[in-house]
Write a protein that holds these residues in place. Structure first.
Motif, PDB file in Angstrom:
ATOM      1  N   VAL A 273       0.829  -1.248   0.009  1.00  0.00           N
ATOM      2  CA  VAL A 273       0.215   0.165   0.009  1.00  0.00           C
ATOM      3  C   VAL A 273       0.891   1.092  -0.223  1.00  0.00           C
ATOM      4  O   VAL A 273       1.638   1.342   1.076  1.00  0.00           O
TER       5      VAL A 273
ATOM      6  N   PRO B 140      10.217   7.407  11.619  1.00  0.00           N
ATOM      7  CA  PRO B 140       9.693   8.392  12.664  1.00  0.00           C
ATOM      8  C   PRO B 140       8.536   8.678  12.249  1.00  0.00           C
ATOM      9  O   PRO B 140       7.937   9.662  12.731  1.00  0.00           O
TER      10      PRO B 140
ATOM     11  N   ASN C 125      22.580   5.478   1.508  1.00  0.00           N
ATOM     12  CA  ASN C 125      21.733   4.512   0.882  1.00  0.00           C
ATOM     13  C   ASN C 125      20.433   5.118   0.566  1.00  0.00           C
ATOM     14  O   ASN C 125      20.073   6.261   0.599  1.00  0.00           O
TER      15      ASN C 125
HETATM   16  N1  LIG Z   1      19.200   1.918   9.770  1.00  0.00           N
HETATM   17  C1  LIG Z   1      19.276   2.637  10.714  1.00  0.00           C
HETATM   18  O1  LIG Z   1      20.019   2.861  11.632  1.00  0.00           O
HETATM   19  C2  LIG Z   1      17.741   3.362  10.848  1.00  0.00           C
HETATM   20  C3  LIG Z   1      17.614   3.840  12.271  1.00  0.00           C
HETATM   21  C4  LIG Z   1      16.330   4.396  12.604  1.00  0.00           C
HETATM   22  C5  LIG Z   1      15.089   4.483  11.498  1.00  0.00           C
HETATM   23  N2  LIG Z   1      15.551   3.915  10.342  1.00  0.00           N
HETATM   24  C6  LIG Z   1      14.203   3.928   9.454  1.00  0.00           C
HETATM   25  O2  LIG Z   1      14.128   2.668   9.027  1.00  0.00           O
HETATM   26  C7  LIG Z   1      13.420   2.563   7.715  1.00  0.00           C
HETATM   27  C8  LIG Z   1      14.271   1.751   7.016  1.00  0.00           C
HETATM   28  O3  LIG Z   1      15.263   2.066   6.574  1.00  0.00           O
HETATM   29  P1  LIG Z   1      16.327   1.302   5.403  1.00  0.00           P
HETATM   30  O4  LIG Z   1      17.607   1.776   5.444  1.00  0.00           O
HETATM   31  O5  LIG Z   1      16.086  -0.035   5.542  1.00  0.00           O
HETATM   32  O6  LIG Z   1      15.693   1.943   4.268  1.00  0.00           O
HETATM   33  P2  LIG Z   1      15.530   1.638   2.850  1.00  0.00           P
HETATM   34  O7  LIG Z   1      14.955   2.652   1.876  1.00  0.00           O
HETATM   35  O8  LIG Z   1      16.442   0.705   2.373  1.00  0.00           O
HETATM   36  O9  LIG Z   1      14.232   0.532   2.992  1.00  0.00           O
HETATM   37  C9  LIG Z   1      12.859   0.866   2.899  1.00  0.00           C
HETATM   38  C10 LIG Z   1      12.059   0.137   1.848  1.00  0.00           C
HETATM   39  O10 LIG Z   1      10.644   0.346   2.225  1.00  0.00           O
HETATM   40  C11 LIG Z   1      10.018   0.262   1.094  1.00  0.00           C
HETATM   41  N3  LIG Z   1       8.996   1.065   1.196  1.00  0.00           N
HETATM   42  C12 LIG Z   1       8.661   2.389   1.291  1.00  0.00           C
HETATM   43  N4  LIG Z   1       7.204   2.525   1.530  1.00  0.00           N
HETATM   44  C13 LIG Z   1       6.572   1.413   1.392  1.00  0.00           C
HETATM   45  C14 LIG Z   1       5.386   1.072   1.747  1.00  0.00           C
HETATM   46  N5  LIG Z   1       4.209   2.024   1.869  1.00  0.00           N
HETATM   47  N6  LIG Z   1       4.897  -0.479   1.652  1.00  0.00           N
HETATM   48  C15 LIG Z   1       5.973  -1.100   1.677  1.00  0.00           C
HETATM   49  N7  LIG Z   1       7.229  -0.822   1.252  1.00  0.00           N
HETATM   50  C16 LIG Z   1       7.510   0.427   1.282  1.00  0.00           C
HETATM   51  C17 LIG Z   1      11.004   0.653   0.110  1.00  0.00           C
HETATM   52  O11 LIG Z   1      10.573   0.467  -1.387  1.00  0.00           O
HETATM   53  C18 LIG Z   1      12.194   0.350   0.524  1.00  0.00           C
HETATM   54  O12 LIG Z   1      12.390  -0.875  -0.195  1.00  0.00           O
HETATM   55  C19 LIG Z   1      13.595   3.916   7.167  1.00  0.00           C
HETATM   56  O13 LIG Z   1      12.424   4.744   7.503  1.00  0.00           O
HETATM   57  C20 LIG Z   1      14.723   4.696   8.212  1.00  0.00           C
HETATM   58  O14 LIG Z   1      14.532   6.002   8.237  1.00  0.00           O
HETATM   59  C21 LIG Z   1      16.509   3.231   9.871  1.00  0.00           C
END
Ligand SMILES: NC(=O)c1ccc[n+]([C@@H]2O[C@H](COP(=O)([O-])OP(=O)(O)OC[C@H]3O[C@@H](n4cnc5c(N)ncnc54)[C@H](O)[C@@H]3O)[C@@H](O)[C@H]2O)c1
Length: 457
Positions: free
Chosen positions: A139, A237, A295
């Motif tokens: 979604v 967040p 990334n």
């Molecule tokens: N890695 C960290 O240290 C860290 C720390 C805190 C928060 N986060 C948060 O965790 C989340 C994931 O980080 P990441 O590095 O894996 O990012 P990423 O961009 O590699 O992965 C996010 C994935 O979510 C998918 N996506 C986006 N919207 C979607 C939806 N509505 N439905 C299904 N899939 C959807 C994207 O296509 C992507 O594959 C981010 O929001 C990031 O801010 C990461």
């Protein structure tokens, strides 16, 4: 005495007799635990591949409290500190089954290769397993994540229809496993504030019907999970469950929720250093934090509206830890600035710099510099795993499951969630104590206060 049998051994927790029934009422972690991951990107694929690598004995689950952490029971002189996973009935890693959704069709092997967090050798060894995990259509609406555009997306006549499709996905998965937990590891959405549509379940459901713009995709997933009685964790967040409608739904359906935005790198360090300054009554004048990150998350956060959501989450911790109202001479005039710069050459290997302007005795200034060369997803993956396991435990624990917010999991979040009117606890060591005391409490063991006078009787 609270007891738990594991591979023939018995962990015995000192307890007062009145509390012993608590542990007995926790349902055992029998059968398969289904983990539904929203967003199969860097964090999610690093967690999934990591769990499989650990299951095969290829690596150790470093960074995971549930897998490596111990918990002291009784007096220091008792020398009794079992592993947490031997003390509380957590699901075993071998019983975890993963599935998920993404806006791209890549299977978990392809997505992990694209994220480039784990080396190709490791990924090749895990390839047959990872290839089998294929995302369900997501979604998604680009209005909420401007920098992404995917085609593997559900179509529906309105947001309620989309929520029903997600509920059908959950129900289908439930038929193949014994219990289910959902975790959002999807992208950071634009900054949203709670509106009228978030104030009650009825208003929210009407909003789904009318496609209210205040309802972001992450909230449609959370709503679907909570309606199905599935615990929900929010790694980003995004506003998601931080609204009255979701808290109400969580309580109503005994589906635990907790804070948001994994506390991994810079904020992790902040919530270690800031309590240290406060404990010693060292003043702080300024805290400048900057990051370079390359990334996909970095790319999404390069967009001002998604950055605003992250900024709000990262800013909160210092204000709460320093309590400037209680210590105006030390903390009422802090300049706190946060920057995240998208810099593709670094990929997932984020670099963070902090310059902290502090002052001591008679106001004399000093500085502290922190340079953290970290790996974002290597830090986040064990947190995601721990949250999944602890939320499943909460769901099986009668005393916890209907509380809604699980404040004892604040330890893992940049933005811990709390009951209305209660300020969040950001100090990592208080959070750690709270988490472990909650585990002792639900197992009927004595809490540890660190008073220790009894050693000097
Ligand atoms: N890695 C960290 O240290 C860290 C720390 C805190 C928060 N986060 C948060 O965790 C989340 C994931 O980080 P990441 O590095 O894996 O990012 P990423 O961009 O590699 O992965 C996010 C994935 O979510 C998918 N996506 C986006 N919207 C979607 C939806 N509505 N439905 C299904 N899939 C959807 C994207 O296509 C992507 O594959 C981010 O929001 C990031 O801010 C990461």
């Amino acid at each position: 005495m609270a007891t738990k049998k594991k591979s023939g051994t018995k962990i015995v927790a000192p307890s007062s007799m009145g509390r012993k029934t608590a542990a007995m009422m926790i349902e055992p972690a029998k059968g398969k635990l289904g983990v539904m991951v929203v967003g199969l990107g860097a964090v999610a694929t690093t967690m999934i591949a990591g769990v499989e690598a650990v299951r095969r004995g290829l690596a150790k689950p470093i960074g995971s409290l549930t897998q490596m952490g111990t918990i002291r029971l009784g007096k220091r002189t008792d020398n009794h500190s079992p592993l947490i996973k031997d003390f509380v009935p957590l699901a075993d890693l071998k019983d975890i089954v993963f599935t998920g959704w993404d806006i791209f069709e890549d299977n978990v092997y392809e997505a992990a290769a694209h994220a480039a967090v784990l080396d190709t050798d490791t990924l090749k060894k895990l390839k047959p397993y990872l290839q089998r995990i294929k995302p369900m259509p997501a979604v998604f609406d680009q209005y909420y994540v401007k920098r992404l555009n995917g085609t593997h997306v559900k179509k529906g006549k309105n947001k309620r229809d989309l929520a029903e499709q997600l509920r059908a996905d959950i129900r289908a998965f439930k038929k193949t496993v014994d219990r289910v937990v959902m975790i959002w590891a999807g992208s950071t959405e634009i900054f949203l504030k709670p509106t009228a549509v978030h104030q009650s379940i009825a208003a929210f459901e009407k909003g789904l019907e009318k496609n209210d713009p205040g309802i972001a995709p992450s909230q449609i997933y959370a709503y679907a999970a909570l309606k199905e009685g599935v615990p929900f964790a929010n790694g980003a967040p995004n506003l998601t469950v931080d609204v009255p409608a979701m808290i109400e739904l969580s309580k109503q359906n005994a589906a635990p929720i907790c804070g948001k935005d994994f506390k991994t790198g810079q904020t992790f360090m902040k919530t270690v250093l800031a309590p240290a300054f406060k404990a010693r009554m060292i003043g702080v004048k300024g805290w400048f934090s900057t990051n370079i990150l390359g990334n996909r998350d970095g790319e999404v956060l390069d967009e001002p509206q998604s950055f605003k959501t992250k900024e709000e989450s990262k800013l909160g911790s210092l204000e709460y830890i320093f309590q400037p109202d209680l210590y105006p001479d030390l903390y009422s005039d802090i300049y706190h600035k946060i920057r995240i710069n998208y810099y593709p050459p670094r990929g997932d290997e984020k670099e963070a710099w902090d310059n902290i302007d502090i002052f001591g005795w008679l106001g004399y200034p000093m500085q502290l510099k922190v340079n953290f060369l970290c790996r974002d997803s290597i830090l986040a993956a064990p947190i995601a795993l721990d949250l999944v396991l602890f939320l499943d435990l909460a769901k099986r624990t009668p005393e916890l499951r209907s509380l809604g917010i699980q404040e004892w999991l604040s330890f893992y979040w940049k933005s811990p969630q709390t009951a209305k009117g209660l300020y969040p606890e950001h100090d990592l060591f208080i959070q750690s104590m709270k988490l472990k005391n909650t585990l002792r409490h639900i197992m009927g063991a004595d809490l540890i206060t660190h008073l220790g006078l009894e050693y000097y009787d």
